[in-house]
Design a protein around this motif. Structure first.
Motif, PDB file in Angstrom:
ATOM      1  N   PRO A 183       0.927  -1.159   0.028  1.00  0.00           N
ATOM      2  CA  PRO A 183      -0.113  -0.051   0.206  1.00  0.00           C
ATOM      3  C   PRO A 183       0.901   1.308   0.057  1.00  0.00           C
ATOM      4  N   PHE A 184       1.984   1.219   0.785  1.00  0.00           N
ATOM      5  CA  PHE A 184       2.891   2.397   0.649  1.00  0.00           C
ATOM      6  C   PHE A 184       3.556   2.691  -0.708  1.00  0.00           C
ATOM      7  N   TYR A 185       3.887   1.566  -1.269  1.00  0.00           N
ATOM      8  CA  TYR A 185       4.577   1.580  -2.513  1.00  0.00           C
ATOM      9  C   TYR A 185       3.602   2.147  -3.514  1.00  0.00           C
ATOM     10  N   LEU A 186       2.248   1.762  -3.500  1.00  0.00           N
ATOM     11  CA  LEU A 186       1.389   2.151  -4.457  1.00  0.00           C
ATOM     12  C   LEU A 186       1.142   3.401  -4.182  1.00  0.00           C
ATOM     13  N   SER A 187       0.672   4.036  -2.893  1.00  0.00           N
ATOM     14  CA  SER A 187       0.384   5.244  -2.722  1.00  0.00           C
ATOM     15  C   SER A 187       1.734   6.530  -3.455  1.00  0.00           C
ATOM     16  N   ARG A 188       2.845   5.897  -2.889  1.00  0.00           N
ATOM     17  CA  ARG A 188       3.862   6.468  -3.336  1.00  0.00           C
ATOM     18  C   ARG A 188       3.955   6.986  -5.022  1.00  0.00           C
ATOM     19  N   TYR A 189       3.756   5.487  -5.653  1.00  0.00           N
ATOM     20  CA  TYR A 189       4.034   5.462  -7.398  1.00  0.00           C
ATOM     21  C   TYR A 189       2.853   6.502  -7.620  1.00  0.00           C
ATOM     22  N   VAL A 190       1.542   6.445  -7.058  1.00  0.00           N
ATOM     23  CA  VAL A 190       0.506   7.369  -7.641  1.00  0.00           C
ATOM     24  C   VAL A 190       0.870   8.672  -7.459  1.00  0.00           C
ATOM     25  N   ALA A 191       1.357   9.176  -6.489  1.00  0.00           N
ATOM     26  CA  ALA A 191       2.004  10.442  -6.050  1.00  0.00           C
ATOM     27  C   ALA A 191       2.988  10.857  -7.206  1.00  0.00           C
TER      28      ALA A 191
END
Length: 348
Positions: A241-249
């Motif tokens: 979840p952290f990696y996904l949110s960072r990629y989206v940002a």
């Protein structure tokens, strides 16, 4: 002649009579199905309890019947009675297994109250019997932990193999010895008496010092890089979840900067586009030499057209090199004369 209305009434009564007779001739619907629970026996009757009995009463009745019909205690007079007692004991155990569990008892009571729902009863029974005894989430977690442990051990083994190889390379070995001498780690002081070490012990210590220096000074990239706990499967799934949110940002910022605002690419962005054009992973791209990356920047390979022209140029160079390479010539000659698909026989 009878009026038409009276004739239709008589016909309707006759059809109704035939229908009732055909329905009455059908076998009665029963809730006791062979192969489900206690078969054609009622589990409550097998244990001698009522449908309103509590779990304590059911357990008490089961213990009494189990002591009576247990194969180790029951001594029948005839062999046929022994077989019947064994069947009786299995039926008692099945009845108790059905009624001691709240969910199973609820499904069984529903079958007794709704005997016409055959398929629903079969589905509920076999779904409960074939369901895994252990929580599937626990099984998945244990499997992920096992895979993660194997990953980490394998990476540690590959990293140690790479360090063992680099220790034998003269280039890195000489540099490590110079660093050790500068730091005073290889100074051989004269030892006397009992504290004097043998040559083998001194050599082993020097090898250990050189190994530690190489391990700390050399940054290995690619498949032999130093293992990290954050790279194993368990940590990757936990941090997804952290990696996904960072990629989206990051992607939203990329679109805003370079698509909306039309900013110029920086060196980091150019290298990212080059790596994406070459379809290399981050570890593969990091293993390249710095002068190679600088050559890519000079050729402006982040532009798709420039990269396609560079790729075609490299392919032509490789073809020309293979055409003039003596080894490739011998290989092509062998494939033409004695390669796969050809059977040859020797005279001897």
């Amino acid at each position: 002649m009878r009026p038409p209305a009276e004739t239709q009434l008589h016909r309707g009564l006759w059809r109704l009579t035939v229908l009732l007779l055909s329905v009455s001739s059908l076998p009665a619907v029963t809730a006791l199905l062979e192969g489900l629970y206690c078969g054609t026996e009622v589990c409550y009757d097998v244990l001698g309890v009522s449908r309103e009995a509590s779990k304590a009463e059911i357990a008490r009745a089961y213990r009494q019947l189990a002591r009576r019909y247990h194969p180790d205690r029951y001594r029948p007079e005839e062999p046929e009675d022994e077989e019947n007692s064994h069947t009786k004991f299995l039926l008692i155990a099945t009845a108790y297994e059905t009624l001691k569990d709240e969910d199973s008892r609820r499904d069984y009571d529903y079958m007794l109250d709704h005997p016409e729902e055959y398929y629903q009863h079969y589905y509920a029974y076999y779904r409960r019997r074939l369901a895994p005894k252990v929580d599937v989430r626990i099984v998945i977690l244990v499997a992920i932990c096992a895979i993660s442990a194997i990953q980490y051990v394998s990476w540690c083994s590959s990293y140690n193999k790479a360090i063992n190889y680099l220790v034998t390379v003269p280039k890195y070995r000489i540099q490590a010895m110079e660093i050790a001498k500068q730091q005073g780690m290889l100074s051989r002081t004269k030892e006397k008496g009992k504290n004097r070490r043998s040559k083998e012990e001194i050599r082993e210590q020097e090898e250990e010092v050189i190994r530690d220096i190489i391990k700390n000074k050399i940054d290995i990239k690619g498949g032999y890089q130093k293992p990290s706990l954050s790279d194993i499967l368990l940590c990757q799934m936990a941090l997804f979840p952290f990696y996904l949110s960072r990629y989206v940002a990051w992607y939203a910022r990329w679109v805003y900067r370079f698509t909306v605002c039309r900013e110029e690419y920086g060196e980091e962005e150019k290298l990212y586009l080059i790596r994406r054009n070459m379809k290399l992973s981050q570890a593969q791209f990091d293993s390249l030499e710095e002068n190679t990356k600088q050559t890519f920047l000079e050729k402006q390979l982040w532009v798709r057209e420039n990269y396609e022209a560079y790729r075609k140029e490299r392919e032509e160079e490789m073809k020309a090199k293979l055409a003039t390479d003596p080894k490739m010539k011998r290989y092509r000659r062998w494939m033409k004369n004695e390669g796969p698909g050809r059977l040859t026989f020797t005279d001897d």
